[in-house]
Write a protein that holds these residues in place. Sequence first.
Motif, PDB file in Angstrom:
ATOM      1  N   PHE A  39       8.155   4.614  -5.565  1.00 59.01           N
ATOM      2  CA  PHE A  39       7.865   5.844  -4.836  1.00 59.01           C
ATOM      3  C   PHE A  39       6.726   5.606  -3.856  1.00 59.01           C
ATOM      4  O   PHE A  39       5.695   5.043  -4.224  1.00 59.01           O
ATOM      5  N   ASN A  40       6.923   6.032  -2.610  1.00 62.47           N
ATOM      6  CA  ASN A  40       5.887   5.911  -1.584  1.00 62.47           C
ATOM      7  C   ASN A  40       5.139   7.238  -1.522  1.00 62.47           C
ATOM      8  O   ASN A  40       5.712   8.262  -1.146  1.00 62.47           O
ATOM      9  N   THR A  41       3.859   7.214  -1.890  1.00 60.64           N
ATOM     10  CA  THR A  41       3.058   8.441  -1.951  1.00 60.64           C
ATOM     11  C   THR A  41       2.764   9.027  -0.583  1.00 60.64           C
ATOM     12  O   THR A  41       2.474  10.209  -0.464  1.00 60.64           O
TER      13      THR A  41
ATOM     14  N   GLU B 198       0.826  -1.197   0.000  1.00 60.91           N
ATOM     15  CA  GLU B 198       0.000   0.000   0.000  1.00 60.91           C
ATOM     16  C   GLU B 198       0.869   1.259   0.000  1.00 60.91           C
ATOM     17  O   GLU B 198       1.917   1.307   0.636  1.00 60.91           O
ATOM     18  N   ASN B 199       0.435   2.272  -0.735  1.00 61.88           N
ATOM     19  CA  ASN B 199       1.081   3.593  -0.864  1.00 61.88           C
ATOM     20  C   ASN B 199       2.300   3.598  -1.782  1.00 61.88           C
ATOM     21  O   ASN B 199       2.904   4.650  -1.981  1.00 61.88           O
ATOM     22  N   TRP B 200       2.693   2.463  -2.341  1.00 62.67           N
ATOM     23  CA  TRP B 200       3.852   2.419  -3.239  1.00 62.67           C
ATOM     24  C   TRP B 200       3.388   2.420  -4.690  1.00 62.67           C
ATOM     25  O   TRP B 200       2.425   1.742  -5.044  1.00 62.67           O
ATOM     26  N   THR B 201       4.094   3.201  -5.518  1.00 63.68           N
ATOM     27  CA  THR B 201       3.812   3.244  -6.954  1.00 63.68           C
ATOM     28  C   THR B 201       5.134   3.114  -7.713  1.00 63.68           C
ATOM     29  O   THR B 201       6.205   3.203  -7.120  1.00 63.68           O
ATOM     30  N   ILE B 202       4.998   2.954  -9.003  1.00 64.79           N
ATOM     31  CA  ILE B 202       6.178   2.892  -9.868  1.00 64.79           C
ATOM     32  C   ILE B 202       6.208   4.174 -10.685  1.00 64.79           C
ATOM     33  O   ILE B 202       5.202   4.558 -11.287  1.00 64.79           O
TER      34      ILE B 202
ATOM     35  N   THR C 231       4.988   8.676   2.317  1.00 63.09           N
ATOM     36  CA  THR C 231       6.212   9.177   2.951  1.00 63.09           C
ATOM     37  C   THR C 231       7.098   9.969   1.987  1.00 63.09           C
ATOM     38  O   THR C 231       8.059  10.596   2.412  1.00 63.09           O
ATOM     39  N   THR C 232       6.810   9.922   0.705  1.00 59.20           N
ATOM     40  CA  THR C 232       7.586  10.504  -0.402  1.00 59.20           C
ATOM     41  C   THR C 232       8.987   9.893  -0.533  1.00 59.20           C
ATOM     42  O   THR C 232       9.854  10.462  -1.187  1.00 59.20           O
ATOM     43  N   ALA C 233       9.190   8.716   0.054  1.00 53.98           N
ATOM     44  CA  ALA C 233      10.476   8.017  -0.113  1.00 53.98           C
ATOM     45  C   ALA C 233      10.530   7.418  -1.512  1.00 53.98           C
ATOM     46  O   ALA C 233       9.514   7.007  -2.065  1.00 53.98           O
ATOM     47  N   SER C 234      11.733   7.390  -2.084  1.00 52.60           N
ATOM     48  CA  SER C 234      11.903   6.736  -3.377  1.00 52.60           C
ATOM     49  C   SER C 234      13.133   5.833  -3.310  1.00 52.60           C
ATOM     50  O   SER C 234      14.065   6.091  -2.537  1.00 52.60           O
ATOM     51  N   GLN C 235      13.112   4.769  -4.107  1.00 53.54           N
ATOM     52  CA  GLN C 235      14.224   3.820  -4.106  1.00 53.54           C
ATOM     53  C   GLN C 235      14.209   3.026  -5.404  1.00 53.54           C
ATOM     54  O   GLN C 235      13.189   2.920  -6.077  1.00 53.54           O
ATOM     55  N   TRP C 236      15.374   2.465  -5.757  1.00 53.12           N
ATOM     56  CA  TRP C 236      15.509   1.681  -6.974  1.00 53.12           C
ATOM     57  C   TRP C 236      15.006   0.257  -6.788  1.00 53.12           C
ATOM     58  O   TRP C 236      14.503  -0.356  -7.714  1.00 53.12           O
ATOM     59  N   GLU C 237      15.140  -0.295  -5.586  1.00 51.11           N
ATOM     60  CA  GLU C 237      14.702  -1.664  -5.322  1.00 51.11           C
ATOM     61  C   GLU C 237      13.263  -1.652  -4.841  1.00 51.11           C
ATOM     62  O   GLU C 237      12.823  -0.698  -4.199  1.00 51.11           O
ATOM     63  N   PRO C 238      12.505  -2.728  -5.118  1.00 54.38           N
ATOM     64  CA  PRO C 238      11.125  -2.766  -4.624  1.00 54.38           C
ATOM     65  C   PRO C 238      11.094  -2.808  -3.099  1.00 54.38           C
ATOM     66  O   PRO C 238      12.012  -3.334  -2.470  1.00 54.38           O
ATOM     67  N   PRO C 239      10.046  -2.250  -2.499  1.00 52.19           N
ATOM     68  CA  PRO C 239       9.941  -2.279  -1.039  1.00 52.19           C
ATOM     69  C   PRO C 239       9.750  -3.707  -0.537  1.00 52.19           C
ATOM     70  O   PRO C 239       9.319  -4.587  -1.290  1.00 52.19           O
ATOM     71  N   SER C 240      10.076  -3.912   0.732  1.00 53.25           N
ATOM     72  CA  SER C 240       9.833  -5.232   1.312  1.00 53.25           C
ATOM     73  C   SER C 240       8.325  -5.485   1.280  1.00 53.25           C
ATOM     74  O   SER C 240       7.534  -4.555   1.186  1.00 53.25           O
ATOM     75  N   ASP C 241       7.931  -6.718   1.326  1.00 54.78           N
ATOM     76  CA  ASP C 241       6.531  -7.137   1.244  1.00 54.78           C
ATOM     77  C   ASP C 241       5.928  -6.975  -0.150  1.00 54.78           C
ATOM     78  O   ASP C 241       4.717  -6.994  -0.316  1.00 54.78           O
TER      79      ASP C 241
END
Length: 178
Positions: A25-27, A9-13, A29-39
């Motif tokens: 991108f986490n809508t 939830e809250n993660w987009t590409i 927290t506005t965090a962004s990363q190259w690897e997919p989030p855990s879960d």
Amino acid sequence: MTSETGLPENWTIRFSKSKNLPYYFNTKTTASQWEPPSDTDSDKLKVYMEEKFPAASIVPSEGSGPAGKIRCAHLLVKHKDSRRPSSWKEANVTRTKEDAMEIIQGFESRIRDGSTSLADLAAAESDCSSARKRGDLGFFGRGEMQKEFEEAAFALKPGEMSHAVETASGIHLIERLE
């Protein structure tokens, strides 16, 4: 969990215009990363990425590069002891180094017998975000890559492919393009 992408939830590409690669991108927290989030549901994410970002549509430019630089593509298989044991297709890589070596040797056999190309395998199987560019790393010079990778890459002639190369990132097959 977003059903179509497999992301929590809250993660987009999103797509990086500067690197020409997708990122997460986490809508909230506005965090962004190259690897997919855990879960992340890795299987759903892989299907979604193949449909929305077909590697064949990202074609590198041809031509001679800057002096002293070479251009290579690679296929990376990470393992649990890799420097960052996660990738665009797997949030948590758990395979052993021995399993990664077995996988890369299987890929090498398929490429050398002509049944597939490094570019096609990299697009679907590489644990590097360069998979979206069919493994193409672009031009680089000495001192820009990990030592083992650099030594293997600069030893190749254009059109040649290395055997398995171990680095802190995982195990690679490297193809010199230019």
